[in-house]
Design an enzyme around this catalytic site. Sequence first.
Site, PDB file in Angstrom:
ATOM      1  N   GLU A  62       3.460   4.132 -98.945  1.00 17.98           N
ATOM      2  CA  GLU A  62       3.003   2.784 -98.561  1.00 17.98           C
ATOM      3  C   GLU A  62       3.354   1.733 -99.604  1.00 17.98           C
ATOM      4  O   GLU A  62       3.621   0.577 -99.266  1.00 17.98           O
ATOM      5  CB  GLU A  62       1.500   2.778 -98.281  1.00 17.98           C
ATOM      6  CG  GLU A  62       1.117   3.272 -96.891  1.00 17.98           C
ATOM      7  CD  GLU A  62       1.038   4.788 -96.793  1.00 17.98           C
ATOM      8  OE1 GLU A  62       1.129   5.451 -97.853  1.00 17.98           O
ATOM      9  OE2 GLU A  62       0.897   5.320 -95.677  1.00 17.98           O
ATOM     10  N   HIS A 111     -10.024   6.297 -90.944  1.00 16.95           N
ATOM     11  CA  HIS A 111      -8.983   5.903 -89.997  1.00 16.95           C
ATOM     12  C   HIS A 111      -9.537   4.996 -88.897  1.00 16.95           C
ATOM     13  O   HIS A 111      -8.988   4.928 -87.812  1.00 16.95           O
ATOM     14  CB  HIS A 111      -8.340   7.138 -89.347  1.00 16.95           C
ATOM     15  CG  HIS A 111      -7.459   7.920 -90.256  1.00 16.95           C
ATOM     16  ND1 HIS A 111      -7.960   8.684 -91.286  1.00 16.95           N
ATOM     17  CD2 HIS A 111      -6.106   8.056 -90.318  1.00 16.95           C
ATOM     18  CE1 HIS A 111      -6.948   9.263 -91.924  1.00 16.95           C
ATOM     19  NE2 HIS A 111      -5.823   8.901 -91.365  1.00 16.95           N
TER      20      HIS A 111
END
Lengths: 326, 345
Positions: A60, A129
């Site tokens: 990321e 999540h």
Amino acid sequence: MAELTYRDAVARGIAQEMERDNDVVFLGEDIGKAGGVFKATVGLYEKFGPLRVRDTPISEQAILGAAMGAAMTGLKPIAEIMFSDFFAVCFDYIANEFPKSRYMTNGQVKCPLVVRTGNGAGSRFGAQHSQSIENWAMMIPGLKVVAPSTPLDVIGLMAAAVRDPDPVIFFEHKSLYATKGEVPDGEIVDTLGTAKIVRPGKDATILALALMVPRALEAAERLKAEHGIDVEVIDLRSLVPLDTQTVLASVARTHRLFTVEENPRLCGWGAELVSIVADEAFYDLDGPPVRITTPHIPLPAADILEDLALPNAERIADRVRRSLEG
Amino acid sequence: MARKPAAMDDAAQRNSPNDDIGEALRLKLYRMQVELREAEQRAFDLFLQNLVKGTSHLSLGQEAIAAGFGVAMKPGDLSFCTYRGHAHTLARGVPVEKVLGELMQRDNGLMRGKGGSMHLTSVEHGVMGSYAIIGAHLPIACGAAWRAQYKGDKDVSVCFFGDGTTNIGAFHEALNFAVVWKLPVVFVCENNLYMEYTPIGDVTAVEHPAADRASAYGLPRIVIDGNDADEVYRAAMKAFEIARAGNGPSLIECMTYRHSGHSRADPAKYRPEGELEKWKERDPIKIYRERLKQFGVGDDVIEKINAEVMQVVNDATEACKAAPMPSLDILTTDVYADGGWAWRN
């Protein structure tokens, strides 16, 4: 005019901008050949090829760093961070690097990029999540922050974000991907920083964002049908720039303010709006502003627990009714 | 402490009559190193007079690396520097006055005082920023290299960082990324033996913190004498050739030593006795002056360069002292592209 899912609107919005401008490039994990883990980018790899739609490793920091380097040297990258929760592993770029570079360099460096990400609860994925993290982005000077609630807004705000000269965080709600809406043919371009009154009303103003917009609308219908209460629902759509004029004008008409926020309570965007209204429209109010939020907890995985945590139509309607009757 | 690379003791090589670099370039390399040294020494002196505020990280003793790369880079090539980035910024031709002005927080500074010592940036010179969060700029340099690759441009992104950076995640993400995408980026590790206050060897699994990780990403292991500007220049040219030919990134570890502490707050008392003195014998400017003499450059030429550089630094200092403080209205400018800071209507 065609009926489109929110999911397909993402791909259409990106495709519209990539067709328009060769400098628009797209990178992220599984976005290309796989079409995205939420299938929101299906067809882009086939259409624009591997040089413009680039699959990345699970890195990321590299994704956002590369997007920034490309943006500051002339490209207009769209970067995907698969789940917004993963902002936490690349937050340096979001908090320290691309929002501050223009200011620190006295305007020399420009970062016209879009970070799009799957945000929000409803998938029973648990605490890492499922979060709704708009406030993580909203608090950083230099960023723009949008969160569409309909397929039409996805396309129009995506176009506005890609064409914007500043870094834009684009929150897509995971639980909205399957929802549908009418979308006209041809190019669609919206404007950042504009809220939409999605249901006019006279008794109270409800501010909502993303998944909370359809829930607030459902609550409004219930309030009308069951109690004769006529509430106005505003889809903020954009947190930065923030369309406070639409909010203040609405409160001046309805005299009551409610926010419906998916984020945990502390420092949610509603706190900022309540503060603005209290400061600038205090004498328009007939009662205390009320924030309806997810409690200040990590999100659970079990469906009955997750459903209990998020504001739903019943809870919104009940809270509004009690406030107005009290 | 990391082992000295073999080339460091190889006097025979240094004395080789084979002059692939040539006198004009050598004089440029010398002048550049002297300018970096004198400008930074001046920055230090200005601290003591309280004319430079905030923090500052000097690379006194490490000038050969910034100079070697700076001279090797072409217009259009991009530099990505760290918070220890005064030298790398100057090495791209940024005027001393603009750098000292920023350190002195004056209106004539590179960013009019909005960035400070750790964020020196001059886009017009290809200096795409100095980054103060360790490792952040390695992926950013990859992104700039991606743009060059995508556009078919031949410019190279050069990313300077210290030994301490090799233990942060972004270093590893960027190396993998650059190799997989075959990006025209050159990673330059300046191994000055200390990550801030701690010997790098005490906290690193391998002896050469950058080069010994190269094979993990399919890159050759390159360790050079970072105090020899000729060696640095040659390594840079080789890496640039690879990058411009479309053959991907390079990682070069340059062995060096900083003469001062980590930052101005650091007297560097953690260094073993005699270490600094030993490295000062290998001062890059001292080495280079001897090199020039070996190639027949007279003392008069060398002294003339020294005097000219000193004049530049003196003039810059006076200009900065005379420059006004930034105007207060820039507090809220350039947060957003419209030039302002408005977040609401």
